[in-house]
Design an enzyme around this catalytic site. Sequence first.
Site, PDB file in Angstrom:
ATOM      1  N   ARG A 102     -39.419 -64.989  27.749  1.00  0.00           N
ATOM      2  CA  ARG A 102     -40.296 -64.766  26.809  1.00  0.00           C
ATOM      3  C   ARG A 102     -41.728 -64.305  27.333  1.00  0.00           C
ATOM      4  O   ARG A 102     -42.092 -65.143  27.927  1.00  0.00           O
ATOM      5  CB  ARG A 102     -40.059 -65.837  25.863  1.00  0.00           C
ATOM      6  CG  ARG A 102     -41.200 -65.758  24.855  1.00  0.00           C
ATOM      7  CD  ARG A 102     -41.183 -66.596  23.732  1.00  0.00           C
ATOM      8  NE  ARG A 102     -42.003 -66.437  22.722  1.00  0.00           N
ATOM      9  CZ  ARG A 102     -43.104 -67.374  22.062  1.00  0.00           C
ATOM     10  NH1 ARG A 102     -43.060 -68.348  22.567  1.00  0.00           N
ATOM     11  NH2 ARG A 102     -44.052 -66.826  21.322  1.00  0.00           N
ATOM     12  N   HIS A 147     -49.141 -62.699  20.516  1.00  0.00           N
ATOM     13  CA  HIS A 147     -49.586 -64.064  21.108  1.00  0.00           C
ATOM     14  C   HIS A 147     -51.093 -64.213  21.084  1.00  0.00           C
ATOM     15  O   HIS A 147     -51.418 -64.539  22.103  1.00  0.00           O
ATOM     16  CB  HIS A 147     -48.827 -64.304  22.238  1.00  0.00           C
ATOM     17  CG  HIS A 147     -48.566 -65.603  22.670  1.00  0.00           C
ATOM     18  ND1 HIS A 147     -47.353 -66.228  22.893  1.00  0.00           N
ATOM     19  CD2 HIS A 147     -49.380 -66.661  22.758  1.00  0.00           C
ATOM     20  CE1 HIS A 147     -47.303 -67.555  23.079  1.00  0.00           C
ATOM     21  NE2 HIS A 147     -48.584 -68.064  22.754  1.00  0.00           N
ATOM     22  N   GLU A 192     -46.986 -68.780  16.352  1.00  0.00           N
ATOM     23  CA  GLU A 192     -47.723 -69.719  15.762  1.00  0.00           C
ATOM     24  C   GLU A 192     -48.662 -69.313  14.668  1.00  0.00           C
ATOM     25  O   GLU A 192     -49.768 -69.369  14.797  1.00  0.00           O
ATOM     26  CB  GLU A 192     -48.080 -70.726  16.847  1.00  0.00           C
ATOM     27  CG  GLU A 192     -47.311 -71.077  17.826  1.00  0.00           C
ATOM     28  CD  GLU A 192     -47.632 -72.352  18.855  1.00  0.00           C
ATOM     29  OE1 GLU A 192     -49.046 -72.605  18.778  1.00  0.00           O
ATOM     30  OE2 GLU A 192     -46.658 -73.044  19.128  1.00  0.00           O
ATOM     31  N   ASN A 333     -41.418 -73.343  17.992  1.00  0.00           N
ATOM     32  CA  ASN A 333     -42.136 -73.977  19.241  1.00  0.00           C
ATOM     33  C   ASN A 333     -42.365 -75.454  18.632  1.00  0.00           C
ATOM     34  O   ASN A 333     -42.841 -75.764  17.429  1.00  0.00           O
ATOM     35  CB  ASN A 333     -43.499 -73.602  19.443  1.00  0.00           C
ATOM     36  CG  ASN A 333     -43.342 -72.089  19.891  1.00  0.00           C
ATOM     37  OD1 ASN A 333     -42.390 -71.344  20.185  1.00  0.00           O
ATOM     38  ND2 ASN A 333     -44.766 -71.287  19.896  1.00  0.00           N
ATOM     39  N   GLU A 404     -40.403 -72.579  22.577  1.00  0.00           N
ATOM     40  CA  GLU A 404     -41.240 -73.193  23.556  1.00  0.00           C
ATOM     41  C   GLU A 404     -41.166 -74.842  23.167  1.00  0.00           C
ATOM     42  O   GLU A 404     -41.177 -75.171  22.124  1.00  0.00           O
ATOM     43  CB  GLU A 404     -42.955 -73.045  22.851  1.00  0.00           C
ATOM     44  CG  GLU A 404     -43.327 -71.715  23.465  1.00  0.00           C
ATOM     45  CD  GLU A 404     -44.713 -71.553  23.150  1.00  0.00           C
ATOM     46  OE1 GLU A 404     -45.638 -72.664  23.330  1.00  0.00           O
ATOM     47  OE2 GLU A 404     -45.331 -70.636  22.744  1.00  0.00           O
TER      48      GLU A 404
HETATM   49  C1  NOJ Z   1     -48.204 -72.987  21.925  1.00  0.00           C
HETATM   50  C2  NOJ Z   1     -48.640 -71.705  22.376  1.00  0.00           C
HETATM   51  O1  NOJ Z   1     -47.873 -70.615  21.823  1.00  0.00           O
HETATM   52  C3  NOJ Z   1     -49.150 -71.520  23.734  1.00  0.00           C
HETATM   53  O2  NOJ Z   1     -49.991 -70.334  23.991  1.00  0.00           O
HETATM   54  C4  NOJ Z   1     -49.616 -72.895  24.527  1.00  0.00           C
HETATM   55  O3  NOJ Z   1     -50.131 -72.647  25.819  1.00  0.00           O
HETATM   56  C5  NOJ Z   1     -48.667 -73.801  24.078  1.00  0.00           C
HETATM   57  N1  NOJ Z   1     -48.462 -74.222  22.839  1.00  0.00           N
HETATM   58  C6  NOJ Z   1     -49.120 -75.370  24.659  1.00  0.00           C
HETATM   59  O4  NOJ Z   1     -50.347 -75.650  24.207  1.00  0.00           O
END
Ligand code: NOJ
Length: 510
Positions: A102, A147, A192, A333, A404
């Site tokens: 991903r 992102h 997110e 995530n 994630e």
């Molecule tokens: C969520 C985010 O999508 C990612 O960019 C980040 O590094 C991780 N969490 C860890 O905090």
Amino acid sequence: MLRNVTLLLLAIAHISCQVTKNVRQDVRKFPDGFLFGSATASYQIEGAWDEDGKTASIWDELTHNDPCAIRDCSNGDIADDSYHLYKRDVEIMRELGLDFYRFSISWPRLLPSSFPDNINQAAVDYYNNIINEMLKYNIQPMVTLYHWDLPQKLQDLGGWANPNIVDWFGDYARVAFQMFGDRVQYWMTINEPYQICYEGYGDDYKAPRVNIKGIADYMCAKNLLLAHSKAYHIYDQEFRPSQGGSIFIVYSATWHEPATDSENDIQAAEEANQFTWGVYVHPIFGSGDYPPIVKERIARKSAQQGFSRSRLLELSPEEVEYIRGTSDLFALNHYTTRLTYRNESVPGSFEIPSFEDDMEVIRYFLDEWQIGESTMVKSVPWGFYKLLTKIREDYNNPTIIITENGMSTSAGLVDEDRVINYKRYLNALLDAIEDGSDIRAYTAWSMLDNFEWRFGYTERFGLYEVDYESPERTRTPRKSAFLYKEILRTRTLDMNYEPDTDVMVIDVGH
Ligand code: NOJ
């Protein structure tokens, strides 16, 4: 006496029941067809921040204008230099034996003007190179469109608070589908939403640090839901018939657990879940609108505060219809859990208006959840299990993929805490599957250390360590990489497995 013995037996039965729930078998199999991958994101790994036509994103702007807003005053100018080192990255995917990888596309790299009038050929070549190199080894690309690295130019126009972003994002998504959709079967629209809107618009924690509380965050939420839906419909109507892939939004959800079993705290936990992630889940997977409690609370407070309409902008019946059902998968995530409470001390604790004041919940971690040094992730696998259970129950058992999960450590190759954390969370995930959750894939965050936003390079999430002192940004597998490789090879989780960390090899066949 008899009563005491009975109580004792009941207590023992209760304890052993809890134990078997947590430690089922030692070696557990993942379902057939279950997929494993790992993830990164453009700003966090690519570097080459102004190379080959790329323009500035909101993170370039933040890190250049206020460097020490980042814990180690660092930035993503070079990061892991993956713009140049993508072949090594694909080699790592092969070493681990990933089914998919991903990654995200940088909007200001692909469209330097932000709009489709100028498609940057160097960016097209770069993303083609990664995708083709992965496919050569049968590793599926899973691509995130957004992102967090919004073109700064669009932020100058209001960014996610400007309703025009619905069309801007749709146009950008269409270019990505046109360029790469013949080979990409998994598209993620936005990563997110809660972090984007609350931390970036309702607070000053993340770029673009708008910090107009209880207003900008909700403007962002509505525009983001519509922008996501726009990209979904474009894919669905213009590309899916020929390309046949799937498209979905990526949620982040912390589990909120009541601090006590009082009615107040139970309610506080439920509302924390609704205010933080329900706001984005409910319109797509639920009735099509915001969760009723969130709508009602913000409308009531807005009226009391003298606003002429709810600060949570209403979704019209047409918008509800447009948004509902626009995610092929429930992509999640998840990192950690918080306890929640609400008592007489809560009103007046936060700025008015603000998201926190609207929610009326205090959230905190328990010290005993700490393993290792991570300031961000507390290890609470049962929270993951409860979250997965709630999603199954509230949203009619949607097909879930974990996009994630992981934890941060400080630098060093023997990342015992990450090894423990991965085992525990995968065990909890298997518990949820056993109970009937339809979970099809798991993604370890992250494949390699990278720029961890406000924490810079101080919190490391990588299965591979990156040496930021070396010009080559040397990547070396940590102990957890060997664990993950073994899980992927055997398709089982062995809670007692101790990785043999000799050398990382690419298995024949991958
Ligand atoms: C969520 C985010 O999508 C990612 O960019 C980040 O590094 C991780 N969490 C860890 O905090």
